[in-house]
Design a protein around this motif. Structure first.
Motif, mmCIF file in Angstrom:
data_model
loop_
_atom_site.group_PDB
_atom_site.id
_atom_site.type_symbol
_atom_site.label_atom_id
_atom_site.label_comp_id
_atom_site.label_asym_id
_atom_site.label_seq_id
_atom_site.Cartn_x
_atom_site.Cartn_y
_atom_site.Cartn_z
ATOM 1 N N SER A 226 -4.322 -1.850 3.290
ATOM 2 C CA SER A 226 -4.041 -2.448 1.984
ATOM 3 C C SER A 226 -3.968 -3.962 2.086
ATOM 4 N N ARG A 237 -0.457 -7.321 -6.650
ATOM 5 C CA ARG A 237 -1.518 -6.320 -6.739
ATOM 6 C C ARG A 237 -1.835 -5.791 -5.346
ATOM 7 N N GLU A 247 -5.389 -0.566 -6.376
ATOM 8 C CA GLU A 247 -4.700 0.717 -6.287
ATOM 9 C C GLU A 247 -3.445 0.754 -7.144
ATOM 10 N N LYS A 248 -2.693 -0.325 -7.164
ATOM 11 C CA LYS A 248 -1.458 -0.373 -7.944
ATOM 12 C C LYS A 248 -1.067 -1.815 -8.185
ATOM 13 N N SER A 249 -0.149 -1.994 -9.111
ATOM 14 C CA SER A 249 0.317 -3.322 -9.455
ATOM 15 C C SER A 249 1.809 -3.266 -9.747
ATOM 16 N N PHE A 250 2.544 -4.294 -9.304
ATOM 17 C CA PHE A 250 3.986 -4.371 -9.538
ATOM 18 C C PHE A 250 4.302 -5.645 -10.310
ATOM 19 N N GLU A 284 5.165 2.548 0.529
ATOM 20 C CA GLU A 284 4.912 3.943 0.880
ATOM 21 C C GLU A 284 4.341 4.007 2.280
#
Length: 285
Positions: A226, A237, A247-250, A284
């Motif tokens: 990642s 991101r 894949e994901k964003s915070f 994770e």
């Protein structure tokens, strides 16, 4: 997820200790500070309050920061162990723990120093403009440098140029620069654009662009799967290094971000920015 008030001013740099039990943070004209990433408790604040900037790293005997020149601070107390170099725009320690590469503030010269003695060694003059970031590959073979005019990939041993690239957007500010753990990929930003290149040919793999605000920092996860980025848009991101898809964003609502870091064991990450707040969260596994 924990949010701590790290500074009253913007935080520009973050670095986890090798054991992951401490987090260093600093910013321009802010003292370097060490906190407990679990409780947010301040462990120490360095006495210096001069310009520190984007570069911050742990080295074998302490924390390396840049109050005007370079200073090594004691890991336990924050006291200055030694100082060397009269000017420093950015720096990057080599994995061997004995060498640090330094870019000056008023020129585009990159020099190699012995980290233990402060003795200057080889140097090279680049046509990059002020060098905002330096990064060394995990195997110590490559040195990347990005300034307001050009990007360079150099052989770390000889400082010979392997590749270079100019891009008009570099003049808008280059802040993110990172090499993957396996040394295969290099990423750097120019404003709202992030470039992914393959080392050592520097062939461009993919480009990522934000809608409005610039990228400010980037960090690979230790397993290399990642890439985490921080931007003025206020979000971290996470991109897959297999597909380079998001894949994901915070977004924690703490305002524009300037720095992101991942702990050496890959269990935690941290981000910080304009508001001086530091976010620490579990990744994770």
């Amino acid at each position: 997820m924990l949010i701590w008030k790290g500074h009253s001013r913007p935080v520009d740099a973050l670095a986890f200790a090798p054991d992951g039990n401490a987090l260093a943070l600093s910013g321009y004209y802010l003292a370097c500070k060490l906190i407990d990433p679990i409780t947010g408790a301040r462990l120490w604040t360095a006495e210096t309050n001069s310009a520190v900037g984007l570069s911050l790293a742990f080295v074998p005997d302490g924390v390396l920061c840049r109050p005007s020149g370079l200073a090594v601070l004691d890991r336990n107390t924050g006291g200055e162990i030694r100082r060397f170099g009269d000017r420093c725009q950015s720096f990057a320690p080599a994995p061997d723990g004995r060498t640090v590469f330094v870019a000056g503030t008023r020129n585009d010269r990159v020099s190699r120093y012995d980290l233990n003695t402060g003795t200057a060694g080889a140097e090279v003059e680049l046509e990059s403009g002020a060098v905002n970031r330096l990064a060394v590959s995990p195997d110590g073979k490559w040195l990347a440098a990005v300034g307001c005019k050009r990007f360079y990939l150099l052989e770390a041993d000889t400082l010979e140029e392997r590749a270079s690239e100019s891009h008009r957007a570099l003049s808008s500010g280059t802040f993110a620069l990172a090499l993957s753990p396996d040394g295969r990929f290099l990423v750097y930003s120019a404003g709202r654009e992030m470039f992914v290149r393959e080392v050592p040919e520097c062939r461009e793999i993919v480009g990522v662009q934000l809608a409005a605000k610039p990228f400010m920092d980037a960090a690979f996860s230790p397993d290399g799967r990642s890439l985490l980025t921080a931007s003025k848009e206020g979000a971290v991101r996470v991109y897959s290094t297999t597909s380079w898809e998001l894949e994901k964003s915070f977004d924690w609502g703490i305002g524009p971000l300037r720095a992101v870091a991942v702990s050496p064991d890959g269990t935690r990450a941290a981000a910080a920015g304009d508001a001086g707040r530091v976010v620490v969260w579990d990744l994770e596994v």
